[in-house]
Design an enzyme around this catalytic site. Structure first.
Site, PDB file in Angstrom:
ATOM      1  N   GLU A  93      -2.714 -13.379 -23.052  1.00  0.00           N
ATOM      2  CA  GLU A  93      -1.536 -13.373 -22.164  1.00  0.00           C
ATOM      3  C   GLU A  93      -1.005 -14.780 -21.958  1.00  0.00           C
ATOM      4  O   GLU A  93      -0.098 -14.995 -21.171  1.00  0.00           O
ATOM      5  CB  GLU A  93      -1.864 -12.675 -20.839  1.00  0.00           C
ATOM      6  CG  GLU A  93      -3.142 -13.097 -20.182  1.00  0.00           C
ATOM      7  CD  GLU A  93      -3.490 -12.238 -18.954  1.00  0.00           C
ATOM      8  OE1 GLU A  93      -2.659 -11.472 -18.469  1.00  0.00           O
ATOM      9  OE2 GLU A  93      -4.638 -12.366 -18.484  1.00  0.00           O
ATOM     10  N   ARG A 121       7.530 -13.791 -13.371  1.00  0.00           N
ATOM     11  CA  ARG A 121       7.636 -12.328 -13.423  1.00  0.00           C
ATOM     12  C   ARG A 121       7.975 -11.710 -12.073  1.00  0.00           C
ATOM     13  O   ARG A 121       8.268 -10.521 -11.985  1.00  0.00           O
ATOM     14  CB  ARG A 121       6.351 -11.706 -14.011  1.00  0.00           C
ATOM     15  CG  ARG A 121       5.130 -11.866 -13.160  1.00  0.00           C
ATOM     16  CD  ARG A 121       3.854 -11.517 -13.937  1.00  0.00           C
ATOM     17  NE  ARG A 121       3.346 -10.192 -13.630  1.00  0.00           N
ATOM     18  CZ  ARG A 121       2.145  -9.742 -13.973  1.00  0.00           C
ATOM     19  NH1 ARG A 121       1.327 -10.503 -14.667  1.00  0.00           N
ATOM     20  NH2 ARG A 121       1.745  -8.556 -13.637  1.00  0.00           N
ATOM     21  N   ARG A 178      -8.266  -2.853 -13.648  1.00  0.00           N
ATOM     22  CA  ARG A 178      -7.967  -4.062 -12.860  1.00  0.00           C
ATOM     23  C   ARG A 178      -8.921  -4.108 -11.670  1.00  0.00           C
ATOM     24  O   ARG A 178      -8.630  -3.547 -10.611  1.00  0.00           O
ATOM     25  CB  ARG A 178      -6.526  -4.017 -12.346  1.00  0.00           C
ATOM     26  CG  ARG A 178      -5.456  -4.215 -13.400  1.00  0.00           C
ATOM     27  CD  ARG A 178      -4.073  -4.240 -12.731  1.00  0.00           C
ATOM     28  NE  ARG A 178      -3.042  -4.765 -13.592  1.00  0.00           N
ATOM     29  CZ  ARG A 178      -2.156  -4.011 -14.257  1.00  0.00           C
ATOM     30  NH1 ARG A 178      -2.167  -2.713 -14.139  1.00  0.00           N
ATOM     31  NH2 ARG A 178      -1.242  -4.585 -15.022  1.00  0.00           N
ATOM     32  N   ASN A 206       2.767  -8.578 -19.733  1.00  0.00           N
ATOM     33  CA  ASN A 206       3.364  -8.934 -18.435  1.00  0.00           C
ATOM     34  C   ASN A 206       3.314 -10.439 -18.209  1.00  0.00           C
ATOM     35  O   ASN A 206       4.288 -11.057 -17.783  1.00  0.00           O
ATOM     36  CB  ASN A 206       2.629  -8.240 -17.282  1.00  0.00           C
ATOM     37  CG  ASN A 206       2.590  -6.738 -17.447  1.00  0.00           C
ATOM     38  OD1 ASN A 206       3.327  -6.198 -18.245  1.00  0.00           O
ATOM     39  ND2 ASN A 206       1.724  -6.072 -16.705  1.00  0.00           N
ATOM     40  N   ASP A 207       2.152 -11.017 -18.519  1.00  0.00           N
ATOM     41  CA  ASP A 207       2.027 -12.466 -18.375  1.00  0.00           C
ATOM     42  C   ASP A 207       2.480 -13.208 -19.622  1.00  0.00           C
ATOM     43  O   ASP A 207       3.049 -14.293 -19.525  1.00  0.00           O
ATOM     44  CB  ASP A 207       0.580 -12.841 -18.046  1.00  0.00           C
ATOM     45  CG  ASP A 207       0.295 -12.693 -16.557  1.00  0.00           C
ATOM     46  OD1 ASP A 207       1.135 -13.158 -15.759  1.00  0.00           O
ATOM     47  OD2 ASP A 207      -0.725 -12.111 -16.190  1.00  0.00           O
ATOM     48  N   HIS A 216       0.829  -1.196   0.000  1.00  0.00           N
ATOM     49  CA  HIS A 216       0.000   0.000   0.000  1.00  0.00           C
ATOM     50  C   HIS A 216       0.867   1.251   0.000  1.00  0.00           C
ATOM     51  O   HIS A 216       0.560   2.242  -0.640  1.00  0.00           O
ATOM     52  CB  HIS A 216      -0.865   0.034   1.274  1.00  0.00           C
ATOM     53  CG  HIS A 216      -2.172  -0.651   1.096  1.00  0.00           C
ATOM     54  ND1 HIS A 216      -2.729  -1.441   2.067  1.00  0.00           N
ATOM     55  CD2 HIS A 216      -3.033  -0.640   0.069  1.00  0.00           C
ATOM     56  CE1 HIS A 216      -3.891  -1.894   1.626  1.00  0.00           C
ATOM     57  NE2 HIS A 216      -4.096  -1.426   0.420  1.00  0.00           N
ATOM     58  N   CYS A 274      -2.212  -3.992 -23.102  1.00  0.00           N
ATOM     59  CA  CYS A 274      -2.280  -3.329 -21.801  1.00  0.00           C
ATOM     60  C   CYS A 274      -1.135  -3.764 -20.885  1.00  0.00           C
ATOM     61  O   CYS A 274      -1.083  -3.386 -19.731  1.00  0.00           O
ATOM     62  CB  CYS A 274      -3.636  -3.573 -21.137  1.00  0.00           C
ATOM     63  SG  CYS A 274      -3.976  -5.319 -20.884  1.00  0.00           S
ATOM     64  N   ARG A 317     -11.862  -5.330 -16.762  1.00  0.00           N
ATOM     65  CA  ARG A 317     -11.395  -6.720 -16.758  1.00  0.00           C
ATOM     66  C   ARG A 317     -12.029  -7.442 -15.582  1.00  0.00           C
ATOM     67  O   ARG A 317     -11.992  -6.934 -14.456  1.00  0.00           O
ATOM     68  CB  ARG A 317      -9.867  -6.772 -16.635  1.00  0.00           C
ATOM     69  CG  ARG A 317      -9.369  -8.208 -16.524  1.00  0.00           C
ATOM     70  CD  ARG A 317      -7.881  -8.305 -16.563  1.00  0.00           C
ATOM     71  NE  ARG A 317      -7.270  -7.912 -15.300  1.00  0.00           N
ATOM     72  CZ  ARG A 317      -5.959  -7.888 -15.115  1.00  0.00           C
ATOM     73  NH1 ARG A 317      -5.146  -8.182 -16.107  1.00  0.00           N
ATOM     74  NH2 ARG A 317      -5.449  -7.544 -13.948  1.00  0.00           N
TER      75      ARG A 317
HETATM   76  C1  PEP Z   1      -0.546  -8.434 -18.211  1.00  0.00           C
HETATM   77  O1  PEP Z   1      -0.445  -9.599 -17.836  1.00  0.00           O
HETATM   78  O2  PEP Z   1       0.162  -7.923 -19.093  1.00  0.00           O
HETATM   79  C2  PEP Z   1      -1.550  -7.544 -17.603  1.00  0.00           C
HETATM   80  C3  PEP Z   1      -1.746  -6.334 -18.063  1.00  0.00           C
HETATM   81  O3  PEP Z   1      -2.228  -8.003 -16.523  1.00  0.00           O
HETATM   82  P1  PEP Z   1      -1.632  -8.056 -15.040  1.00  0.00           P
HETATM   83  O4  PEP Z   1      -0.347  -7.288 -15.031  1.00  0.00           O
HETATM   84  O5  PEP Z   1      -2.669  -7.474 -14.175  1.00  0.00           O
HETATM   85  O6  PEP Z   1      -1.428  -9.532 -14.845  1.00  0.00           O
HETATM   86 MG    MG Z   2      -1.942 -10.548 -16.658  1.00  0.00          MG
END
Ligand code: PEP
Ligand code: MG
Length: 580
Positions: free
Chosen positions: A436, A470, A301, A459-460, A194, A507, A337
């Site tokens: 993803e 990650r 999110r 990201n995933d 936080h 995203c 989402r």
């Molecule tokens: C991703 O996986 O790229 C994504 C945007 O979702 P999160 O980072 O919330 O897993």
């Molecule tokens: Mg993701």
């Protein structure tokens, strides 16, 4: 004195030069364990009750100030602590301890706080760690009143300082006055705590997790911190100060320059327009995104709404949040989402099973399809809120067509229910999936026939394509969205969408990286969604690019063998095209 470099985790950008203020909250360790006499019980209960009342008033006043400055959700951290004071699992236990153990109020508070906090701390999950921090924070406040100790007040700092602390509780952080607190460095802390999130919202430079190296910092020591790089320089040499002043100036110039692009559309030199949208986690961020001229929200999110709550938010609570986001953005599209819990994002109150491979396990849409009532409730709330703006929906972690089809069926069910109830809902909602997982990227041509859009979650996607966790800093050197295998998947997803007349967005973090911009423009990515602070920078980068040239560059990059070669070529290209 020679300069010392202290390394930590950079969680909130900004270069600051100033004097250290070492924050040491009063430790209430002088316990008096002598039992009280039975006839003193009432007196101790009364002292406890007064401390409770004062703490409650302080917290609510602080919550009000925070609400005005930072919005409802951040204020919720403080009002949540105030509520904890009346939690039947906590306060009566402190009273009971006084009665049964003939304990002083101070000891009873300390014992019960330790008891609950250590129970939360023993559960290795971010949500529980935050709850432990909240209860310890509340305990310190109660003890301050019981001991009558004057805690140093961070809110009253009246000169410019860089704050040094073991850790900052969320209630400490929200009190920080940006005018005086240039930044902070803490011994503990992680990216998603936080405190780190608050520092970013407040725009205070921050380095956390700096470890025991902070012990060498004394009050008044000269410091430089770089919140982007996660660096703290103690006793900097004159040359360091000069160098960082220059960097500071460059940073300020850069921000001023980017800001000029804030209100302009994202458009390449040859007139190709793309949509730039913001990623948000809270209602408050939607307001910031709207102010910063984001053309939409590419990723909302929603799990943060669930994580900031002590129990599952019901349909009404969800509806209120989604409606507010829809209203802030007006006609601009918002992609909500559905709940992406699991992996690193846990929900204590859901008691999810402990797993050996949580990122490969019970996560996101898998939970939604297993616990259908959860997803159905969320879809109903989103659909109802759709009457107040331009809401669209996407499902996370889709790995197969059957998952998508089941999710869509639930959506149809929610829609039918609401139509039967004669609720107002939009008839313009687009339904999409996050791409993803490599299987979804590989099957993009089949998905593209059924979905309205794709949003690529790099990201995933990177973690699953390259088998690189990650979250694990040991293998972080392998985590790279410029890996040619990832690029092939991204191109395939965009092309599959276009083949069916659909659009593709991104995203994941790659969309906010200016180095990636020529590549993504060359691949004809339609929608780019990122932290709203990055939007102006990306718009500026795009304005210097020629899309036809970028198309050729993308083709060239896709033929390279390694991420290093891709990066190198992109840097070369940046130097040719960017005036900076
Ligand atoms: C991703 O996986 O790229 C994504 C945007 O979702 P999160 O980072 O919330 O897993
Ligand atoms: Mg993701």
């Amino acid at each position: 004195m020679s300069s010392v470099t202290i390394k930590g985790l950079g969680v909130s950008d900004g270069i600051k030069i100033g004097k250290a203020f070492v924050y040491k909250p009063v430790q209430h360790s002088s316990r008096n364990d002598e039992p009280i006499a039975e006839d003193q019980i009432e007196e101790e209960l009364e002292r406890l009750s007064q401390a409770k009342q004062k703490s409650y008033e302080e917290l609510m006043a602080l919550a009000d100030r925070t609400k005005a400055a930072l919005g409802e959700e951040k204020a919720g951290i403080l009002s949540g602590q105030a509520k904890l004071l009346s939690d039947p699992a906590f306060y009566p236990k402190v009273e009971q301890h006084i009665r049964e153990k003939l304990s002083r109020a101070e000891n009873a508070v300390q014992t019960m706080v330790d008891h609950f906090a250590s129970r939360f701390e023993s559960i290795n999950n971010a949500y529980m760690q935050e709850r432990a921090a909240d209860i310890r924070d509340l305990g310190r406040r109660l003890l301050g009143h019981l001991y009558g100790d004057q805690q140093p007040s961070l809110a009253e700092l009246a000169e410019e300082v860089i704050l040094i602390a073991d850790d900052l509780a969320p209630s400490d952080t929200v009190q920080l006055n940006k005018q005086f607190v240039l930044g902070f460095v803490t011994r503990a802390g992680g990216q998603t705590s936080h405190t780190s999130l608050l520092a970013r919202s407040l725009g205070i430079a921050a380095v956390v997790g700096a470890g025991d190296a902070i012990d060498s910092i004394r009050d008044g020591d000269q410091l430089i911190i770089d919140g982007g790089q996660g660096l703290c320089l103690l006793h900097p040499e004159a040359a360091d100060v000069e160098r960082y002043r220059k960097l500071q100036q460059e940073e300020a110039d850069r921000i001023r320059e980017w800001d000029k692009f804030q209100s302009q559309p994202a458009q390449s030199k040859d007139g190709v327009r793309v949509e730039t949208a913001a990623n948000i986690g809270t209602v408050q961020e939607a307001e910031t995104a709207a102010e910063r001229n984001a053309e939409g929200i590419g990723l909302y999110r929603t799990e943060f709404l669930f994580m900031n709550s002590k129990q599952l938010p019901d349909e009404e609570e969800q509806f209120a949040a989604y409606r507010q986001v829809a209203e802030y953005m007006g006609e601009r599209p918002v992609i909500v989402r559905t709940l992406d819990i699991g992996g690193d994002k846990e929900l204590g109150y859901m008691n999810l099973p402990k797993e050996d491979n949580p990122f490969l396990g019970y996560r996101a849409i898998r939970i939604g399809l297993d616990r259908k009532e959860l997803l159905l409730t969320q879809l109903r709330a989103i659909l109802r809120a759709s009457a107040y703006g331009n809401l669209n929906i996407m499902f996370p972690m889709i790995s197969s067509l059957s998952e998508w089809r089941q999710a869509k069926q639930l959506y149809e069910q929610a829609r039918q229910e609401l139509m039967n109830e004669q609720a107002a809902i939009s008839d313009q909602i687009q339904l999409g999936i996050m791409v993803e997982i490599p299987s979804a990227a590989l099957q993009a041509p089949a998905f593209a026939k059924e979905v309205d859009f794709f949003s690529i979650g790099t990201n995933d996607l990177v973690q699953y394509t390259l088998a690189v966790d990650r979250m694990n800093e040991k293998v972080a050197y392998l985590y790279d969205y410029f890996h040619p295998a990832v690029l092939v998947l991204i191109r395939q997803v965009i092309e599959a969408a276009h083949q069916e007349g659909k659009w593709a967005g991104m995203c994941g973090g790659m969309a906010g990286d200016p180095l990636a911009a020529p590549l993504l423009l060359g691949m004809r990515l339609d929608e780019w969604s990122m932290e709203s602070a990055a939007i102006a920078k990306i718009k500026k980068t795009i304005s210097h690019l020629d899309s036809r040239d970028c198309k050729r560059l993308a083709e060239e990059l896709l033929k390279l063998d390694t991420p290093e070669e891709v990066r190198e070529r992109l840097k070369q290209y940046r130097n040719q095209t960017s005036p900076e």
